[in-house]
Design a protein around this motif. Structure first.
Motif, PDB file in Angstrom:
ATOM      1  N   ARG A  18      -4.105   0.796  -2.695  1.00  0.00           N
ATOM      2  CA  ARG A  18      -3.277  -0.964  -2.410  1.00  0.00           C
ATOM      3  C   ARG A  18      -2.653  -0.296  -4.023  1.00  0.00           C
ATOM      4  O   ARG A  18      -3.416  -0.066  -4.805  1.00  0.00           O
ATOM      5  CB  ARG A  18      -4.565  -2.134  -3.028  1.00  0.00           C
ATOM      6  CG  ARG A  18      -3.924  -3.641  -2.915  1.00  0.00           C
ATOM      7  CD  ARG A  18      -5.158  -4.133  -2.805  1.00  0.00           C
ATOM      8  NE  ARG A  18      -4.402  -5.880  -2.765  1.00  0.00           N
ATOM      9  CZ  ARG A  18      -4.364  -6.415  -1.787  1.00  0.00           C
ATOM     10  NH1 ARG A  18      -3.975  -5.806  -0.646  1.00  0.00           N
ATOM     11  NH2 ARG A  18      -3.495  -7.379  -2.687  1.00  0.00           N
ATOM     12  N   HIS A  23       0.970  -1.349   0.126  1.00  0.00           N
ATOM     13  CA  HIS A  23      -0.294   0.468  -0.278  1.00  0.00           C
ATOM     14  C   HIS A  23       0.731   1.453  -0.118  1.00  0.00           C
ATOM     15  O   HIS A  23       1.789   1.041   0.523  1.00  0.00           O
ATOM     16  CB  HIS A  23      -1.262  -0.229   1.276  1.00  0.00           C
ATOM     17  CG  HIS A  23      -2.232  -1.420   1.503  1.00  0.00           C
ATOM     18  ND1 HIS A  23      -2.023  -2.554   1.394  1.00  0.00           N
ATOM     19  CD2 HIS A  23      -3.209  -0.933   0.782  1.00  0.00           C
ATOM     20  CE1 HIS A  23      -2.944  -3.712   1.812  1.00  0.00           C
ATOM     21  NE2 HIS A  23      -3.969  -2.344   1.302  1.00  0.00           N
ATOM     22  N   GLY A  69      -0.841  -9.882  -1.194  1.00  0.00           N
ATOM     23  CA  GLY A  69       0.484  -8.851  -1.836  1.00  0.00           C
ATOM     24  C   GLY A  69       1.939  -9.894  -1.392  1.00  0.00           C
ATOM     25  O   GLY A  69       1.963 -11.086  -0.605  1.00  0.00           O
ATOM     26  N   GLY A  89       0.254  -7.702  -9.228  1.00  0.00           N
ATOM     27  CA  GLY A  89      -1.068  -8.609  -9.707  1.00  0.00           C
ATOM     28  C   GLY A  89      -1.394  -9.085  -8.584  1.00  0.00           C
ATOM     29  O   GLY A  89      -2.007  -9.703  -9.118  1.00  0.00           O
ATOM     30  N   ASP A  90      -0.479  -9.024  -7.994  1.00  0.00           N
ATOM     31  CA  ASP A  90      -1.911 -10.571  -6.721  1.00  0.00           C
ATOM     32  C   ASP A  90      -2.668 -10.122  -5.997  1.00  0.00           C
ATOM     33  O   ASP A  90      -1.708  -8.701  -4.686  1.00  0.00           O
ATOM     34  CB  ASP A  90      -0.014  -9.999  -5.264  1.00  0.00           C
ATOM     35  CG  ASP A  90      -0.663 -11.350  -4.406  1.00  0.00           C
ATOM     36  OD1 ASP A  90      -1.254 -12.122  -4.845  1.00  0.00           O
ATOM     37  OD2 ASP A  90       0.412 -11.481  -4.068  1.00  0.00           O
ATOM     38  N   THR A  91      -3.548 -10.475  -6.168  1.00  0.00           N
ATOM     39  CA  THR A  91      -4.828  -9.636  -5.441  1.00  0.00           C
ATOM     40  C   THR A  91      -4.819 -10.312  -4.653  1.00  0.00           C
ATOM     41  O   THR A  91      -6.135  -9.659  -3.628  1.00  0.00           O
ATOM     42  CB  THR A  91      -5.492  -9.833  -6.401  1.00  0.00           C
ATOM     43  OG1 THR A  91      -5.539 -11.470  -6.855  1.00  0.00           O
ATOM     44  CG2 THR A  91      -5.526  -8.767  -8.092  1.00  0.00           C
ATOM     45  N   VAL A  92      -4.477 -11.334  -3.964  1.00  0.00           N
ATOM     46  CA  VAL A  92      -4.778 -11.807  -2.625  1.00  0.00           C
ATOM     47  C   VAL A  92      -3.951 -12.100  -1.518  1.00  0.00           C
ATOM     48  O   VAL A  92      -4.318 -11.303  -0.602  1.00  0.00           O
ATOM     49  CB  VAL A  92      -4.479 -13.500  -2.965  1.00  0.00           C
ATOM     50  CG1 VAL A  92      -5.357 -14.043  -2.010  1.00  0.00           C
ATOM     51  CG2 VAL A  92      -5.879 -13.782  -4.097  1.00  0.00           C
ATOM     52  N   HIS A 140       1.425 -11.030 -12.179  1.00  0.00           N
ATOM     53  CA  HIS A 140       0.250 -11.647 -11.727  1.00  0.00           C
ATOM     54  C   HIS A 140       0.420 -13.630 -12.705  1.00  0.00           C
ATOM     55  O   HIS A 140      -0.848 -13.516 -13.544  1.00  0.00           O
ATOM     56  CB  HIS A 140       0.550 -10.716 -13.605  1.00  0.00           C
ATOM     57  CG  HIS A 140      -0.073  -9.617 -13.077  1.00  0.00           C
ATOM     58  ND1 HIS A 140      -0.718  -9.016 -13.519  1.00  0.00           N
ATOM     59  CD2 HIS A 140       0.680  -8.444 -13.063  1.00  0.00           C
ATOM     60  CE1 HIS A 140      -1.226  -7.735 -13.626  1.00  0.00           C
ATOM     61  NE2 HIS A 140       0.280  -7.053 -12.595  1.00  0.00           N
ATOM     62  N   TYR A 141       0.784 -13.951 -12.146  1.00  0.00           N
ATOM     63  CA  TYR A 141       0.149 -15.534 -11.904  1.00  0.00           C
ATOM     64  C   TYR A 141       0.521 -16.171 -12.879  1.00  0.00           C
ATOM     65  O   TYR A 141      -0.302 -16.824 -13.849  1.00  0.00           O
ATOM     66  CB  TYR A 141      -1.221 -15.396 -11.656  1.00  0.00           C
ATOM     67  CG  TYR A 141      -2.179 -15.281 -10.356  1.00  0.00           C
ATOM     68  CD1 TYR A 141      -1.757 -15.900  -9.074  1.00  0.00           C
ATOM     69  CD2 TYR A 141      -2.052 -13.601  -9.990  1.00  0.00           C
ATOM     70  CE1 TYR A 141      -1.593 -15.444  -7.813  1.00  0.00           C
ATOM     71  CE2 TYR A 141      -2.378 -12.966  -8.835  1.00  0.00           C
ATOM     72  CZ  TYR A 141      -2.386 -14.091  -7.807  1.00  0.00           C
ATOM     73  OH  TYR A 141      -2.806 -13.192  -6.554  1.00  0.00           O
ATOM     74  N   MET A 169       0.597  -2.767  -5.253  1.00  0.00           N
ATOM     75  CA  MET A 169       1.348  -3.873  -5.329  1.00  0.00           C
ATOM     76  C   MET A 169       2.931  -3.493  -5.593  1.00  0.00           C
ATOM     77  O   MET A 169       3.081  -4.685  -6.715  1.00  0.00           O
ATOM     78  CB  MET A 169       0.493  -5.212  -6.104  1.00  0.00           C
ATOM     79  CG  MET A 169      -0.621  -5.358  -5.460  1.00  0.00           C
ATOM     80  SD  MET A 169      -0.799  -5.754  -3.690  1.00  0.00           S
ATOM     81  CE  MET A 169       0.369  -7.367  -3.432  1.00  0.00           C
ATOM     82  N   GLY A 189      -1.611  -2.791 -12.479  1.00  0.00           N
ATOM     83  CA  GLY A 189      -1.978  -3.414 -11.032  1.00  0.00           C
ATOM     84  C   GLY A 189      -0.273  -3.878 -10.204  1.00  0.00           C
ATOM     85  O   GLY A 189      -0.720  -5.073  -9.835  1.00  0.00           O
TER      86      GLY A 189
END
Length: 431
Positions: A36, A29, A63, A58-61, A88-89, A38, A55
Motif C-alpha cells: 500500500r 497499491h 484510497g 495519507g488516505d488510510t481509509v 493527509h486530511y 497511496m 504515506g
C-alpha cells in the motif's frame, strides 16, 4: 516491474542520487497489490517501496483514485501536485504539498492547484485549478516560500499550464492560453522578457515540449486547422513553425517526449505512412525515425516516459497485452533492435533524392520488393532481428530486386543495401 501498480501512472522522476525512480499516479497499491503506497512509490530496479514518502496521499481509509499528477524536486525538497481534497486530511494542502523532515507541508493557498516543473534549478507552477475550476494564474515561480508572478508576465486572463522546457537559455511554457499573440506557448528569458513563438500552436492543448538539436519539438493534441503545421507534433526552428516529418502519421495525441543518449523519444500512437501497424514509441536520432517496443493496439498506448538504469520506463494502458493491468513497464535499451526504421525527409535536395530506397509491402507474406534506384550497389542483405545474415543477394546492375519471402519464418527482419552513399537499411515484418 514486479507486478506494477494497480491504477494509472501520471509521472516519473529519478531520485537525486539516481538510486531510485519515483513514480506517482492514482494507484493505491504496488507490487501486484501487496504494498500500500497511496499514489507515490519508489522503484529500485527490482522492487517497489514506499519508504521515505510519508504515506503518500495519507488516505488510510478509502484510497485515493485522484492522487499525484506532477512532481518536481527543488532545493532537495519533493513537491507534488495532486487532485486529492483530503491529502493527509489537511485542507491547507489542497492541490499542492511538499515533503520535508519526513512530513508533508502546505504549499500555497488552498485554492491553488498547479502542475509543478523544475527547469534549470527553478521551480515553476501553474493552473488550472482542477479542484475549484477557476484558479488559472498563468506561470508562477516558487520564491522565498511562496508562489510569485515573474516580472513581465504576459498573462492577463486564465491560462492552463501543462508543459515546460529549458532550451537555448530560454524557458518555454505550454498549455491552453493566448498570450503575446501566441496560442498555447510562450518563451521567458528568466528575467523579465517574454515572447511569443509566431502565432503559436492551434488545436486543443500542448502536452510536452522538448529541445533537440537546433529545434524545439512541441507535442499535444493538434487536429488540422489554424496554426497546425502537422497533426499532434510540430517543430519550432527558432523563427518559424515547421511540420513534423511526413514519414509517420500520428493517430493520437503526443503525450510525452524525452531526450536520452542523444536521441529524442516520443510517446504517441502512430503508424508509418506505408504501413497499417500501430506503434506507441517513436525514436528519432536526427537521421532516422524508428519504431521501438513492438506494436500497440490503440492510439494512446504510452502516456509518460522516463529513463532509469539504462531502461526506458513507460506508463502503459491497462489493456496493454504483454503486461495487462500493470500500468507500467520497462524496455531495456542495450542491444535494442528497432521494429522498423525509416530515413527522414529533411526537405534538403541532394544527389540521394534521385535514388529512391523503398521496401514493400510491409508486412509481407509472399514477395518483398527492394527498390534502390540508380545506386551503385553490389548486393542486398537480409538479416534477422538478432543481426544474423539470412540471405545475400547480388544486385547485378538492377534498380530493384524482388525477393521471395515465403521461406522466411514469421518475425521482424532488416534489409540492408551498401552503395556510394553509405549503408541504407529498413525493417520489415514477415507475417
Amino acid at each position: 516491474m514486479d507486478g506494477g501498480v494497480d491504477f494509472g501512472v501520471n509521472a516519473f522522476m529519478v531520485s537525486e542520487d539516481s538510486t531510485k525512480l519515483l513514480v506517482s499516479g492514482a494507484f493505491v497499491h504496488a507490487s501486484v497489490g501487496s504494498l500500500r503506497v497511496m499514489g507515490l512509490a519508489k522503484w529500485d530496479g527490482r522492487h517497489w517501496t514506499g519508504d521515505g514518502l510519508a504515506g503518500g496521499s495519507g488516505d488510510t481509509v478509502n484510497g485515493s483514485m485522484n492522487a499525484v499528477y506532477a512532481m518536481a524536486r527543488h532545493n532537495d525538497t519533493l513537491f507534488v501536485a495532486h487532485h486529492s481534497i483530503i491529502w493527509h486530511y489537511d485542507p491547507a494542502m489542497l492541490g499542492v504539498a511538499y515533503l520535508a523532515d519526513s512530513a508533508w507541508h502546505p504549499c500555497g493557498s488552498p485554492s491553488s492547484t498547479f502542475w509543478v516543473f523544475n527547469e534549470n534549478g527553478r521551480l515553476f507552477g501553474g493552473g488550472p485549478d482542477t479542484v475549484q475550476g477557476q484558479h488559472m494564474p498563468g506561470v508562477l515561480e516558487w520564491v522565498g516560500g511562496e508562489w510569485r508572478t515573474p516580472p513581465g508576465s504576459p498573462f492577463v486572463t486564465g491560462a492552463a499550464l501543462y508543459a515546460s522546457a529549458f532550451w537555448h537559455d530560454q524557458y518555454y511554457f505550454g498549455g491552453v492560453f493566448l498570450a503575446l499573440g501566441s496560442r498555447k506557448i510562450v518563451a521567458f528569458d528568466g528575467v523579465d522578457q517574454w515572447s511569443g513563438l509566431g502565432g503559436g500552436v492551434g488545436g486543443i492543448h500542448i502536452n510536452s515540449i522538448e529541445g533537440y538539436g537546433d529545434s524545439l519539438y512541441v507535442g499535444g493534441f493538434f487536429t488540422p486547422g489554424q496554426d497546425v503545421q502537422s497533426k499532434h507534433l510540430q517543430i519550432w526552428d527558432g523563427a518559424l513553425w515547421k511540420p513534423f516529418f511526413p514519414e509517420v502519421d500520428f493517430l493520437g495525441q503526443v503525450t510525452d517526449m524525452a531526450v536520452y543518449d542523444g536521441k529524442l523519444y516520443i510517446a504517441a500512437g502512430y503508424r508509418f505512412i506505408d504501413d497499417t501497424t500501430v506503434y506507441g514509441l517513436l525514436r528519432y536520432d536526427g537521421l532516422e525515425l524508428c519504431a521501438i517496443g513492438g506494436p500497440f493496439y490503440n492510439s494512446g498506448a504510452v502516456m509518460h516516459l522516463s529513463f532509469y538504469q539504462g531502461k526506458l520506463i513507460a506508463a502503459l494502458p491497462p489493456e496493454f497485452a504483454p503486461l495487462p493491468y500493470e500500468w507500467s513497464g520497462q524496455l531495456p535499451l542495450a542491444g535494442l533492435i528497432p521494429d522498423r526504421c525509416v530515413e527522414v525527409n529533411t526537405g534538403i535536395a541532394d544527389s540521394r533524392s534521385e535514388s529512391t530506397f523503398n521496401v514493400y509491402p510491409n508486412p509481407v507474406s509472399q514477395e518483398l520488393t527492394v527498390q534502390f534506384g540508380e545506386r551503385k550497389a553490389d548486393q542486398v542483405v537480409i538479416m534477422d532481428a538478432t543481426g544474423r545474415t539470412i540471405q545475400q543477394l547480388p544486385v547485378q546492375g538492377r534498380s530493384s530486386l524482388t525477393i521471395p519471402a515465403s521461406g522466411l519464418a514469421p518475425g521482424t527482419y532488416a534489409v540492408r543495401v551498401a552503395d556510394d552513399f553509405g549503408v541504407r537499411s529498413a525493417w520489415f515484418i514477415r507475417d
